[in-house]
Scaffold this motif. Structure first.
Motif, PDB file in Angstrom:
ATOM      1  N   PRO A 773      30.971  33.800  32.517  1.00 16.19           N
ATOM      2  CA  PRO A 773      32.304  34.240  32.980  1.00 16.19           C
ATOM      3  C   PRO A 773      32.503  35.753  32.842  1.00 16.19           C
ATOM      4  CG  PRO A 773      32.511  32.214  31.732  1.00 16.19           C
ATOM      5  CD  PRO A 773      31.066  32.621  31.638  1.00 16.19           C
ATOM      6  N   ALA A 774      31.940  36.355  31.779  1.00 18.34           N
ATOM      7  CA  ALA A 774      32.084  37.812  31.595  1.00 18.34           C
ATOM      8  C   ALA A 774      31.380  38.566  32.723  1.00 18.34           C
ATOM      9  CB  ALA A 774      31.527  38.235  30.247  1.00 18.34           C
ATOM     10  N   ASP A 775      30.152  38.109  33.085  1.00 16.07           N
ATOM     11  CA  ASP A 775      29.416  38.751  34.188  1.00 16.07           C
ATOM     12  C   ASP A 775      30.210  38.631  35.480  1.00 16.07           C
ATOM     13  OD1 ASP A 775      27.376  39.099  32.358  1.00 16.07           O
ATOM     14  OD2 ASP A 775      26.398  37.212  32.905  1.00 16.07           O
ATOM     15  N   LEU A 776      30.746  37.436  35.675  1.00 14.48           N
ATOM     16  CA  LEU A 776      31.532  37.156  36.885  1.00 14.48           C
ATOM     17  C   LEU A 776      32.744  38.082  36.964  1.00 14.48           C
ATOM     18  CD1 LEU A 776      31.657  35.166  39.215  1.00 14.48           C
ATOM     19  CD2 LEU A 776      32.992  33.648  37.761  1.00 14.48           C
ATOM     20  N   ALA A 777      33.435  38.228  35.826  1.00 17.96           N
ATOM     21  CA  ALA A 777      34.627  39.091  35.791  1.00 17.96           C
ATOM     22  C   ALA A 777      34.248  40.539  36.089  1.00 17.96           C
ATOM     23  CB  ALA A 777      35.313  38.988  34.431  1.00 17.96           C
ATOM     24  N   ARG A 778      33.101  40.987  35.568  1.00 20.80           N
ATOM     25  CA  ARG A 778      32.651  42.361  35.840  1.00 20.80           C
ATOM     26  C   ARG A 778      32.351  42.550  37.322  1.00 20.80           C
ATOM     27  NH1 ARG A 778      32.970  46.102  32.032  1.00 20.80           N
ATOM     28  NH2 ARG A 778      32.684  45.357  29.926  1.00 20.80           N
ATOM     29  N   HIS A 779      31.699  41.532  37.932  1.00 22.43           N
ATOM     30  CA  HIS A 779      31.410  41.613  39.366  1.00 22.43           C
ATOM     31  C   HIS A 779      32.688  41.715  40.188  1.00 22.43           C
ATOM     32  CE1 HIS A 779      27.135  41.121  39.430  1.00 22.43           C
ATOM     33  NE2 HIS A 779      27.136  39.956  38.817  1.00 22.43           N
ATOM     34  N   LEU A 780      33.698  40.939  39.765  1.00 32.13           N
ATOM     35  CA  LEU A 780      34.899  40.791  40.608  1.00 32.13           C
ATOM     36  C   LEU A 780      36.032  41.735  40.238  1.00 32.13           C
ATOM     37  CD1 LEU A 780      34.969  36.900  40.939  1.00 32.13           C
ATOM     38  CD2 LEU A 780      34.249  38.549  42.646  1.00 32.13           C
ATOM     39  N   LEU A 781      35.885  42.467  39.112  1.00 30.24           N
ATOM     40  CA  LEU A 781      36.968  43.377  38.707  1.00 30.24           C
ATOM     41  C   LEU A 781      37.311  44.405  39.788  1.00 30.24           C
ATOM     42  CD1 LEU A 781      38.904  43.844  36.345  1.00 30.24           C
ATOM     43  CD2 LEU A 781      37.324  45.554  35.479  1.00 30.24           C
ATOM     44  N   PRO A 782      36.303  45.005  40.485  1.00 28.34           N
ATOM     45  CA  PRO A 782      36.674  45.921  41.579  1.00 28.34           C
ATOM     46  C   PRO A 782      37.553  45.257  42.638  1.00 28.34           C
ATOM     47  CG  PRO A 782      34.351  46.174  41.053  1.00 28.34           C
ATOM     48  CD  PRO A 782      34.837  44.992  40.279  1.00 28.34           C
ATOM     49  N   CYS A 783      37.292  43.974  42.931  1.00 29.48           N
ATOM     50  CA  CYS A 783      38.123  43.259  43.915  1.00 29.48           C
ATOM     51  C   CYS A 783      39.553  43.088  43.392  1.00 29.48           C
ATOM     52  CB  CYS A 783      37.533  41.876  44.213  1.00 29.48           C
ATOM     53  SG  CYS A 783      35.959  41.936  45.061  1.00 29.48           S
ATOM     54  N   VAL A 784      39.663  42.796  42.086  1.00 34.29           N
ATOM     55  CA  VAL A 784      41.001  42.594  41.495  1.00 34.29           C
ATOM     56  C   VAL A 784      41.771  43.917  41.491  1.00 34.29           C
ATOM     57  CG1 VAL A 784      42.209  41.989  39.361  1.00 34.29           C
ATOM     58  CG2 VAL A 784      40.254  40.627  40.106  1.00 34.29           C
ATOM     59  N   ILE A 785      41.090  45.016  41.130  1.00 25.54           N
ATOM     60  CA  ILE A 785      41.748  46.339  41.152  1.00 25.54           C
ATOM     61  C   ILE A 785      42.132  46.694  42.586  1.00 25.54           C
ATOM     62  CG2 ILE A 785      41.340  48.811  40.810  1.00 25.54           C
ATOM     63  CD1 ILE A 785      39.712  48.044  38.300  1.00 25.54           C
ATOM     64  N   HIS A 786      41.237  46.416  43.524  1.00 22.07           N
ATOM     65  CA  HIS A 786      41.509  46.632  44.954  1.00 22.07           C
ATOM     66  C   HIS A 786      42.771  45.873  45.367  1.00 22.07           C
ATOM     67  CE1 HIS A 786      39.818  45.911  49.320  1.00 22.07           C
ATOM     68  NE2 HIS A 786      40.944  46.570  49.313  1.00 22.07           N
ATOM     69  N   ALA A 787      42.840  44.590  44.984  1.00 20.95           N
ATOM     70  CA  ALA A 787      44.009  43.759  45.330  1.00 20.95           C
ATOM     71  C   ALA A 787      45.281  44.301  44.683  1.00 20.95           C
ATOM     72  CB  ALA A 787      43.762  42.319  44.874  1.00 20.95           C
ATOM     73  N   ALA A 788      45.156  44.749  43.429  1.00 24.31           N
ATOM     74  CA  ALA A 788      46.329  45.277  42.713  1.00 24.31           C
ATOM     75  C   ALA A 788      46.844  46.543  43.393  1.00 24.31           C
ATOM     76  CB  ALA A 788      45.970  45.560  41.257  1.00 24.31           C
ATOM     77  N   VAL A 789      45.913  47.419  43.817  1.00 29.97           N
ATOM     78  CA  VAL A 789      46.318  48.662  44.501  1.00 29.97           C
ATOM     79  C   VAL A 789      47.006  48.327  45.825  1.00 29.97           C
ATOM     80  CG1 VAL A 789      45.446  50.731  45.662  1.00 29.97           C
ATOM     81  CG2 VAL A 789      44.611  50.154  43.391  1.00 29.97           C
ATOM     82  N   LEU A 790      46.445  47.352  46.566  1.00 25.23           N
ATOM     83  CA  LEU A 790      47.069  46.951  47.838  1.00 25.23           C
ATOM     84  C   LEU A 790      48.473  46.392  47.599  1.00 25.23           C
ATOM     85  CD1 LEU A 790      44.262  45.230  49.954  1.00 25.23           C
ATOM     86  CD2 LEU A 790      45.181  47.513  50.177  1.00 25.23           C
ATOM     87  N   LYS A 791      48.616  45.607  46.519  1.00 26.69           N
ATOM     88  CA  LYS A 791      49.921  45.018  46.196  1.00 26.69           C
ATOM     89  C   LYS A 791      50.935  46.114  45.860  1.00 26.69           C
ATOM     90  CE  LYS A 791      52.693  41.551  45.240  1.00 26.69           C
ATOM     91  NZ  LYS A 791      53.160  40.663  46.309  1.00 26.69           N
ATOM     92  N   VAL A 792      50.494  47.079  45.066  1.00 31.58           N
ATOM     93  CA  VAL A 792      51.373  48.192  44.689  1.00 31.58           C
ATOM     94  C   VAL A 792      51.776  48.990  45.929  1.00 31.58           C
ATOM     95  CG1 VAL A 792      51.339  50.425  43.513  1.00 31.58           C
ATOM     96  CG2 VAL A 792      50.620  48.418  42.288  1.00 31.58           C
ATOM     97  N   LYS A 793      50.805  49.230  46.830  1.00 30.82           N
ATOM     98  CA  LYS A 793      51.109  49.974  48.070  1.00 30.82           C
ATOM     99  C   LYS A 793      52.126  49.210  48.917  1.00 30.82           C
ATOM    100  CE  LYS A 793      48.240  52.587  50.327  1.00 30.82           C
ATOM    101  NZ  LYS A 793      47.141  53.246  51.024  1.00 30.82           N
ATOM    102  N   GLU A 794      51.922  47.896  48.991  1.00 28.98           N
ATOM    103  CA  GLU A 794      52.822  47.061  49.792  1.00 28.98           C
ATOM    104  C   GLU A 794      54.247  47.115  49.227  1.00 28.98           C
ATOM    105  OE1 GLU A 794      53.595  42.334  49.994  1.00 28.98           O
ATOM    106  OE2 GLU A 794      51.490  42.932  49.897  1.00 28.98           O
ATOM    107  N   GLU A 795      54.359  47.011  47.901  1.00 31.05           N
ATOM    108  CA  GLU A 795      55.686  47.036  47.269  1.00 31.05           C
ATOM    109  C   GLU A 795      56.316  48.417  47.385  1.00 31.05           C
ATOM    110  OE1 GLU A 795      57.219  44.407  45.971  1.00 31.05           O
ATOM    111  OE2 GLU A 795      55.551  43.031  46.238  1.00 31.05           O
TER     112      GLU A 795
END
Length: 981
Positions: A773-795
């Motif tokens: 799960p830790a490896d998986l989270a490291r792989h996907l963290l850029p996607c989560v940050i990407h999604a968070a930035v898009l959400k912030v931009k949208e709001e």
């Protein structure tokens, strides 16, 4: 010993009384520092503009000085200003009083919202402070205070410095300063009183005026008028008519997938509590003269509604809980976990399970399998299916980390094609997604994440939500296990994975996304191959995907063409038999022998005629311009195999292998052979499509630059084109020549595959199955940050706050730098998440203020714009002036907020009422008032009078006082004439 000590007793001490004492050394050191900082003499600056203390730049420089072994820090605070032209002002400067004395009377910068306390109390633009260096140290005794003050006075006198010099005394939290400023024939003493409890007679203007006048001790009978500036601050904490709209998410509603703003694939946003805790209203009366107003213990003219100046500041809640920030932070915590999925789900006894189900088939497979089993041949599906059986066996269904409803909702969201009977295309759908050219879409390129409509991106959001709301780390492990099973199922059943762009892995995306794309490539090729054998028309044989085997032994013969149905049957059989072999070849023994007989031998003997008799195969289309050099036949472009797609880790692995071969001749040769596998395949396809061709023909099509043509005059005198291979092609033992000699005329469909999809797919499935799960989270963290930035931009787009736009740009630029590295530091990732949380809190504050001030309810467009501008200023500036004070639109709203809060306060139960307020009269008075008693009262009294004698020079006098519930401070600056007294 006695003998040793005798000579010592004869030595007597000489005391040198000219040696400086510690006190003198201290004064000397202060003078040195003042000289170093060039604070000598008078430098008059230009008059101060209004608000410059807040908008201007303040700087400071520090040094350390010792008094015996006690360490002090000396700091120069100053407002940065343009230098003024001093020429021609020398005569004026001689008589002019110091700049700081003039600043005592300046009214343009009273009550600066953000400044050093001495700036607020005395209105100074420049001063020096001597304070104990350690925070725990303090100058407490009166004698030490006086000693320091006399040191300051001597240092100022010796150097001619006209900048005020302060000494901090008592404990640091009390902010007690005494100081002095000296000029030519004048001196200002800075004195201070600090009490816990306010004496009753000094809670109003008349009592403070008495102190001021008695302190000045002016000998003139008609005292010059005292200028008064007053500020009362009112605090609003209770927002009666307004409730914070952000509800905590309904976790139960997530099960059905129908959640307000929280269905899978959407991020939560906003603060769980009101991010604005208090509103502070400052009402100011700037230019009052003594006698115009009455403010004593019986009556006061100071009604906040009538105050000519209103300004507002808001107090932000300390670290409000923000949903998006918490969401991303919790997911980031998974990156630091060490456990594997098996440890998390409690399945460490695979072996026992294995022994339970051992049967004869396992024994036979053990016998038939070779001993050294390659990693890619491990059956991942066996492992995972066993895991699933075990989890069901040892737990009830209700004990499973994810309940079935949630799991099915997620899987349906990730794999929408599972709902329809016919699987969808594997390519990503772009119906309701941002356009491919838009900045939002292309952020994945900068963040090395994945496109916002891809399966990887959706998986990241689902894992994030599972981690936050459904089972935490166990839920993450469970969902990942199900995801790997789905990947295995799709590979085995030829179902393309949805939400992935077709084509080779996109190296701009994260590695996990590349792996899924690689698996899709394998499925595509396997699917094309399996469909190829079902095709009933012979026309499709040459048009199928490179590697769609068409196998018939006698096809090379001139007259012998087998029946298509028979051919297809053989193909099907051959693929079934090859599917599990480690080395997969497309030609059978008879083909090879025939090639040796027909092609190779005749080629070596130079018999191009025999080669030309071979039937052409695997033609894509005619070139158009070129013809074969030897026989003049049209040159055909062959159907070729595409090069093997690769993910970035495979590319890196390959480059390491090639680098390790070294620079020796043997290593270089081996490297060249490894790199020319694709070239050899293309040569074989070319030979099959163009019987009788030569290396020159191949080079003219494949690498035109390596075939040089020149115009020459032949024997008959005609100009003709003569061509030859380039110099690099003529190098002895050239790789191209060697490859051409070994290449056999085999069409792409019957060559050995360049890309072994079976092996590569198993590699990918194994890679996915071993991810913690830790490896998986490291792989996907850029996607989560990407999604968070898009959400912030949208709001932010909904609120349109200019300062937030700038911060988002900074976050994107910072994230681009950090996330492009393979293993970014945790500290840097935390910084990015912290920045995102700050922006979320800022947007939540904007929404809170807009709701409080009712910007949406405004009917007039002009008023609405003014209010929105006012709210934006509140977010960005420390203090905002209310246009029109209490009579302006914003002022009326603020007044109403206070009135509502006051009404709510008077309706509280009697016991609490009695505790909060004393007498009946006080209660009655409070219930009538629109405003509560002021939380802080600030007064500045100024005048210019001669001191100490009537014939002395008239100099500025100033006293600042602040009264709060538990604090009373007087800060006085009293000037006196040292020449005529």
């Amino acid at each position: 010993m006695a003998g040793d000590s005798e000579p010592e007793s004869e030595v007597f001490e000489l005391t040198d009384f000219t040696t400086a004492s510690e006190w003198e050394r201290f004064i000397s050191r202060v003078e040195e520092v003042l000289n170093d900082w060039k604070l000598i003499g008078n430098s008059l600056g230009k008059p101060l503009e209004k608000g410059i203390y807040t908008s201007g730049t303040w700087e400071e420089k520090s040094d350390e000085i010792l008094f015996a072994d006690f360490k002090f820090s000396i700091t120069h605070h100053y407002l940065v200003q343009e230098s003024t032209d001093k020429e021609g002002n020398d005569e004026m400067l001689e008589d002019a009083i110091p700049q700081s004395m003039q600043d005592l009377l300046c009214m343009n910068n009273d009550f600066p919202p953000r400044a050093h306390c001495l700036v607020r109390w005395y209105g100074l633009r420049e001063f020096v402070v001597i304070a104990p260096a350690a925070n725990s140290d303090a100058v407490l005794s009166e004698s030490k205070c006086n000693l320091l003050l006399s040191s300051v006075s001597i240092a100022l006198g010796n150097t001619g410095c006209q900048v005020p010099l302060f000494v901090q005394i008592h404990h640091k939290w009390r902010r007690m300063y005494v100081g002095e400023c000296q000029g030519p024939g004048v001196r200002t003493d800075f004195e201070m009183v600090h009490l816990r409890k306010v004496p009753n007679q000094y809670t109003h203007l008349s009592g403070l005026l008495d102190i001021f006048k008695s302190k000045i001790g002016c000998p003139l009978t008609p005292l010059p008028p005292v200028s008064i500036t007053i500020r009362f601050t009112y605090v609003l904490q209770d927002w009666q008519q307004y409730f914070w709209p952000q509800q905590p998410p309904d976790i139960d509603a997530l099960v059905g997938g129908e959640v307000g703003g929280l269905e899978f694939g959407k991020l939560p946003f906003g603060a769980c509590e009101d991010p604005i805790s208090e509103l502070h209203l400052a009402t100011t009366w700037p230019h009052l003269t003594e006698g115009i107003i009455v403010d004593n213990d019986v009556y006061s003219d100071l009604d906040p509604i009538q105050a000519p100046h209103w300004s507002v500041r808001v107090r932000k809640a300390d670290n409000p809980q923000c949903l998006l920030g918490d969401f991303v932070t919790e997911f980031f915590k998974v990156c630091r976990r060490k456990e594997s999925a098996d440890e998390i789900l409690g399945r460490s006894t695979f072996e026992e399970e294995g022994r339970e189900i051992t049967d004869i088939t396992h024994a036979l497979s053990k016998l038939t399998e070779p001993a050294p089993v390659p990693i890619h041949k491990l059956s991942v599906s066996n492992m995972v299916h066993t895991a699933k059986k075990k989890i069901r066996k040892h737990r009830g269904i209700e004990e499973s980390p994810l309940n079935n409803d949630v799991l099915n909702t997620i899987l349906l969201y990730l794999f929408p094609d599972a709902a329809s009977e016919k699987p969808l295309d594997g390519t990503s759908s772009a119906d309701n997604n941002p356009s491919s050219e838009s900045e939002e879409y292309n952020l994945y390129n900068q963040f090395k994440s994945a496109p916002s409509d891809s399966l990887t991106y959706k998986l990241a959001l689902c894992l994030c939500m599972i981690n936050f709301y459904h089972g935490g780390l166990k839920g993450v492990a469970h969902l990942w296990q199900e995801f790997v099973l789905e990947m295995r199922f799709r590979w085995e059943n030829n179902f393309l994975i949805p939400g992935l762009a077709s084509g080779p892995p996109d190296l701009r995306c994260c590695l996990l996304h590349q792996k899924l794309q690689m698996l899709n490539c394998c499925i595509e090729r396997k699917k094309a191959r399996d469909e190829g054998r079902k095709t009933s028309t012979s026309n499709n044989v040459t048009n199928t995907y490179p590697g769609d085997a068409g196998k018939h032994g006698d096809q090379l013969g001139p007259d012998n063409l087998k029946d298509v149905d028979k051919e297809k049957g053989e193909v099907g059989k051959s693929w079934d038999s090859w599917s599990d072999s480690e080395e997969e070849f497309f030609e059978c023994l008879s083909d090879t022998e025939e090639l040796k007989g027909n092609g190779q031998e005749s080629g070596k003997k130079g018999g191009l005629k025999e080669m030309a008799n071979l039937k052409p195969e695997g033609r894509l289309h005619q070139h158009g311009k070129l013809t074969l050099l030897h026989n003049g036949e049209p040159l055909y472009i062959p159907v070729t195999q595409e090069p093997a797609p690769m993910t970035e880790d495979l590319l890196e692995e390959q480059s390491e292998v090639l680098a390790k071969l070294g620079t020796s001749a043997e290593g270089a040769h081996l490297r060249a052979r490894m790199q020319s596998a694709c070239l050899l395949s293309d040569m074989e396809s070319f030979k099959a499509a163009n019987p009788g061709c030569s290396l020159e023909d191949f080079v003219r099509w494949y690498s035109p630059r390596d075939y040089i043509e020149e115009e020459v005059i032949d024997e008959k005198g005609n100009t003709v084109l003569k061509g030859e291979l380039s110099a690099r092609m003529k190098i002895p033992s050239n790789m191209w020549v060697e490859a051409w000699e070994t290449a056999k005329p085999i069409p792409a469909r019957r060559q050995r595959r360049l890309f072994d999809d079976t092996r590569e797919a198993e590699k990918v499935l194994h890679y996915l199955a071993i991810q913690k799960p830790a490896d998986l989270a490291r792989h996907l963290l850029p996607c989560v940050i990407h999604a968070a930035v898009l959400k912030v931009k949208e709001e932010e787009n909904l609120e349109n706050i200019s300062s937030v736009k700038k911060i988002i740009k900074q976050i994107i630029s910072h994230s681009s730098k950090v996330l492009h590295f393979p293993n970014p530091e945790d500290k840097k990732l935390e910084e990015i998440i912290h920045q995102i949380t700050n922006v979320e809190a800022l947007i939540a504050r904007a929404r809170s203020l807009k709701a409080k001030f009712g910007t949406e309810k405004c009917e007039q467009e002009e008023e609405k714009e003014d209010l929105e501008r006012f709210v934006n200023c509140l977010l960005e500036q420390p203090e905002v002036v209310v246009a029109g004070a209490g009579r302006g639109h914003a002022g009326r709203i603020i007044h109403k907020l206070f009135v509502n809060a006051q009404r709510a306060a008077t309706m509280s139960p009697p016991e609490e009422e009695l505790k909060r307020m004393g007498s009946l009269e006080e209660r009655r008075q409070n219930s009538v008032s629109d405003f509560p008693p002021p939380a802080g009262r600030e007064l500045i009294l100024r005048t210019t009078v001669p001191r100490p004698a009537p014939y002395s020079r008239a100099l500025p006098q100033r006293m600042y006082s602040v009264l709060t519930k538990e604090d009373f401070r007087l800060a006085g600056a009293f000037s006196s004439d040292t020449s005529f007294f």
